[in-house]
Motif scaffolding. Structure first.
Motif, PDB file in Angstrom:
ATOM      1  N   SER A 146       9.411   8.553  -8.613  1.00 41.49           N
ATOM      2  CA  SER A 146       8.115   9.135  -8.245  1.00 41.49           C
ATOM      3  C   SER A 146       7.898   9.213  -6.751  1.00 41.49           C
ATOM      4  O   SER A 146       6.940   9.796  -6.285  1.00 41.49           O
ATOM      5  CB  SER A 146       6.978   8.307  -8.882  1.00 41.49           C
ATOM      6  OG  SER A 146       7.049   6.974  -8.404  1.00 41.49           O
ATOM      7  N   SER A 147       8.797   8.603  -5.992  1.00 40.84           N
ATOM      8  CA  SER A 147       8.641   8.636  -4.534  1.00 40.84           C
ATOM      9  C   SER A 147       9.669   9.589  -3.939  1.00 40.84           C
ATOM     10  O   SER A 147      10.725   9.797  -4.496  1.00 40.84           O
ATOM     11  CB  SER A 147       8.809   7.241  -3.941  1.00 40.84           C
ATOM     12  OG  SER A 147      10.110   6.758  -4.180  1.00 40.84           O
ATOM     13  N   GLU A 148       9.302  10.179  -2.819  1.00 37.47           N
ATOM     14  CA  GLU A 148      10.209  11.118  -2.180  1.00 37.47           C
ATOM     15  C   GLU A 148      10.399  10.730  -0.731  1.00 37.47           C
ATOM     16  O   GLU A 148       9.452  10.397  -0.029  1.00 37.47           O
ATOM     17  CB  GLU A 148       9.632  12.534  -2.226  1.00 37.47           C
ATOM     18  CG  GLU A 148       9.668  13.165  -3.599  1.00 37.47           C
ATOM     19  CD  GLU A 148       9.200  14.600  -3.552  1.00 37.47           C
ATOM     20  OE1 GLU A 148       9.406  15.274  -2.532  1.00 37.47           O
ATOM     21  OE2 GLU A 148       8.614  15.037  -4.549  1.00 37.47           O
ATOM     22  N   ILE A 149      11.644  10.795  -0.285  1.00 35.41           N
ATOM     23  CA  ILE A 149      11.939  10.573   1.127  1.00 35.41           C
ATOM     24  C   ILE A 149      11.829  11.929   1.811  1.00 35.41           C
ATOM     25  O   ILE A 149      12.499  12.872   1.437  1.00 35.41           O
ATOM     26  CB  ILE A 149      13.346   9.984   1.330  1.00 35.41           C
ATOM     27  CG1 ILE A 149      13.427   8.591   0.699  1.00 35.41           C
ATOM     28  CG2 ILE A 149      13.682   9.923   2.812  1.00 35.41           C
ATOM     29  CD1 ILE A 149      14.788   7.941   0.812  1.00 35.41           C
ATOM     30  N   THR A 176       0.837  -1.201   0.000  1.00 34.55           N
ATOM     31  CA  THR A 176       0.000   0.000   0.000  1.00 34.55           C
ATOM     32  C   THR A 176       0.875   1.255   0.000  1.00 34.55           C
ATOM     33  O   THR A 176       2.003   1.235   0.494  1.00 34.55           O
ATOM     34  CB  THR A 176      -0.918   0.035   1.240  1.00 34.55           C
ATOM     35  OG1 THR A 176      -0.106   0.135   2.409  1.00 34.55           O
ATOM     36  CG2 THR A 176      -1.819  -1.183   1.301  1.00 34.55           C
ATOM     37  N   PRO A 177       0.354   2.345  -0.545  1.00 29.29           N
ATOM     38  CA  PRO A 177       1.130   3.589  -0.550  1.00 29.29           C
ATOM     39  C   PRO A 177       1.562   4.018   0.855  1.00 29.29           C
ATOM     40  O   PRO A 177       2.686   4.475   1.054  1.00 29.29           O
ATOM     41  CB  PRO A 177       0.179   4.613  -1.179  1.00 29.29           C
ATOM     42  CG  PRO A 177      -0.731   3.789  -2.046  1.00 29.29           C
ATOM     43  CD  PRO A 177      -0.900   2.485  -1.301  1.00 29.29           C
ATOM     44  N   GLY A 178       0.691   3.871   1.831  1.00 29.19           N
ATOM     45  CA  GLY A 178       1.029   4.259   3.199  1.00 29.19           C
ATOM     46  C   GLY A 178       2.165   3.426   3.763  1.00 29.19           C
ATOM     47  O   GLY A 178       3.049   3.950   4.449  1.00 29.19           O
ATOM     48  N   GLU A 179       2.151   2.138   3.494  1.00 28.28           N
ATOM     49  CA  GLU A 179       3.233   1.268   3.974  1.00 28.28           C
ATOM     50  C   GLU A 179       4.535   1.601   3.272  1.00 28.28           C
ATOM     51  O   GLU A 179       5.609   1.570   3.878  1.00 28.28           O
ATOM     52  CB  GLU A 179       2.886  -0.211   3.772  1.00 28.28           C
ATOM     53  CG  GLU A 179       3.918  -1.159   4.335  1.00 28.28           C
ATOM     54  CD  GLU A 179       4.182  -0.954   5.825  1.00 28.28           C
ATOM     55  OE1 GLU A 179       5.365  -1.042   6.231  1.00 28.28           O
ATOM     56  OE2 GLU A 179       3.244  -0.705   6.592  1.00 28.28           O
ATOM     57  N   PHE A 180       4.460   1.976   1.984  1.00 28.88           N
ATOM     58  CA  PHE A 180       5.684   2.337   1.266  1.00 28.88           C
ATOM     59  C   PHE A 180       6.292   3.611   1.857  1.00 28.88           C
ATOM     60  O   PHE A 180       7.504   3.710   2.024  1.00 28.88           O
ATOM     61  CB  PHE A 180       5.436   2.493  -0.246  1.00 28.88           C
ATOM     62  CG  PHE A 180       6.714   2.571  -1.032  1.00 28.88           C
ATOM     63  CD1 PHE A 180       7.446   1.422  -1.295  1.00 28.88           C
ATOM     64  CD2 PHE A 180       7.203   3.789  -1.487  1.00 28.88           C
ATOM     65  CE1 PHE A 180       8.644   1.477  -2.005  1.00 28.88           C
ATOM     66  CE2 PHE A 180       8.385   3.860  -2.193  1.00 28.88           C
ATOM     67  CZ  PHE A 180       9.110   2.703  -2.452  1.00 28.88           C
ATOM     68  N   VAL A 181       5.445   4.561   2.222  1.00 25.55           N
ATOM     69  CA  VAL A 181       5.927   5.791   2.868  1.00 25.55           C
ATOM     70  C   VAL A 181       6.583   5.447   4.204  1.00 25.55           C
ATOM     71  O   VAL A 181       7.670   5.944   4.525  1.00 25.55           O
ATOM     72  CB  VAL A 181       4.776   6.811   3.048  1.00 25.55           C
ATOM     73  CG1 VAL A 181       5.182   7.949   3.968  1.00 25.55           C
ATOM     74  CG2 VAL A 181       4.338   7.354   1.698  1.00 25.55           C
ATOM     75  N   ASP A 182       5.929   4.592   4.996  1.00 23.93           N
ATOM     76  CA  ASP A 182       6.513   4.162   6.275  1.00 23.93           C
ATOM     77  C   ASP A 182       7.863   3.480   6.053  1.00 23.93           C
ATOM     78  O   ASP A 182       8.814   3.712   6.792  1.00 23.93           O
ATOM     79  CB  ASP A 182       5.580   3.199   7.013  1.00 23.93           C
ATOM     80  CG  ASP A 182       4.339   3.875   7.557  1.00 23.93           C
ATOM     81  OD1 ASP A 182       4.295   5.127   7.586  1.00 23.93           O
ATOM     82  OD2 ASP A 182       3.413   3.144   7.953  1.00 23.93           O
ATOM     83  N   PHE A 183       7.940   2.638   5.045  1.00 20.57           N
ATOM     84  CA  PHE A 183       9.184   1.952   4.685  1.00 20.57           C
ATOM     85  C   PHE A 183      10.277   2.971   4.362  1.00 20.57           C
ATOM     86  O   PHE A 183      11.387   2.898   4.872  1.00 20.57           O
ATOM     87  CB  PHE A 183       8.907   1.012   3.496  1.00 20.57           C
ATOM     88  CG  PHE A 183      10.126   0.498   2.804  1.00 20.57           C
ATOM     89  CD1 PHE A 183      11.021  -0.344   3.459  1.00 20.57           C
ATOM     90  CD2 PHE A 183      10.385   0.827   1.483  1.00 20.57           C
ATOM     91  CE1 PHE A 183      12.153  -0.833   2.808  1.00 20.57           C
ATOM     92  CE2 PHE A 183      11.502   0.345   0.826  1.00 20.57           C
ATOM     93  CZ  PHE A 183      12.384  -0.490   1.494  1.00 20.57           C
TER      94      PHE A 183
END
Length: 131
Positions: free
Chosen positions: A126-129, A104-111
């Motif tokens: 496309s993802s940002e830390i 899930t997007p939320g889990e990827f952000v947490d990761f």
């Protein structure tokens, strides 16, 4: 996402020659993730993956992650996989890209929050830390 589908995507994204290479790349990356991130976060990630992959992330429940640099992360993956650092970077990026689609997007952000900003080059564009 099913196990075979995950490996097929890693093989495709990394332009590997076989399923076995994709398995080695995936295993080496996930085992290094397990060493790097907090054990409970690794469990949350594992919960969204097929059991064949989840096992590589389990076993450190309640433990803190080890703080090591991106260079060390790449080196550890390369050693586990028996490839040079350039290949390891390609494989890590591929696994991270497939992970983004598999959870899930939320889990990827947490990761992602388990990594400092200098790791950004390993994550999909496309993802940002935002740690």
């Amino acid at each position: 996402m099913k196990y075979e589908e995950f490996l097929k995507h890693v093989e495709s994204v990394a332009q590997l020659n076989s399923r076995e290479e994709a398995e080695r790349a995936t295993r080496a990356t996930l085992e290094t993730i397990k060493e790097r991130i907090v054990g409970n976060e690794a469990n949350h990630l594992a919960a969204q993956l097929p059991e064949e992959l989840a096992g590589y992330l389990r076993g450190r429940e309640g433990e803190s992650g080890q703080a090591f640099s991106i260079k060390d992360f790449i080196s550890r993956v390369g050693e586990k996989e028996n490839v040079d650092p350039t290949a390891a970077v390609i494989h890590i990026r591929s696994v991270f890209t497939v992970l983004q689609d598999a959870i899930t997007p939320g889990e990827f952000v947490d990761f992602q929050h388990n990594f400092s900003e200098d790791y950004a080059e390993l994550f999909p564009p496309s993802s940002e830390i935002t740690a």
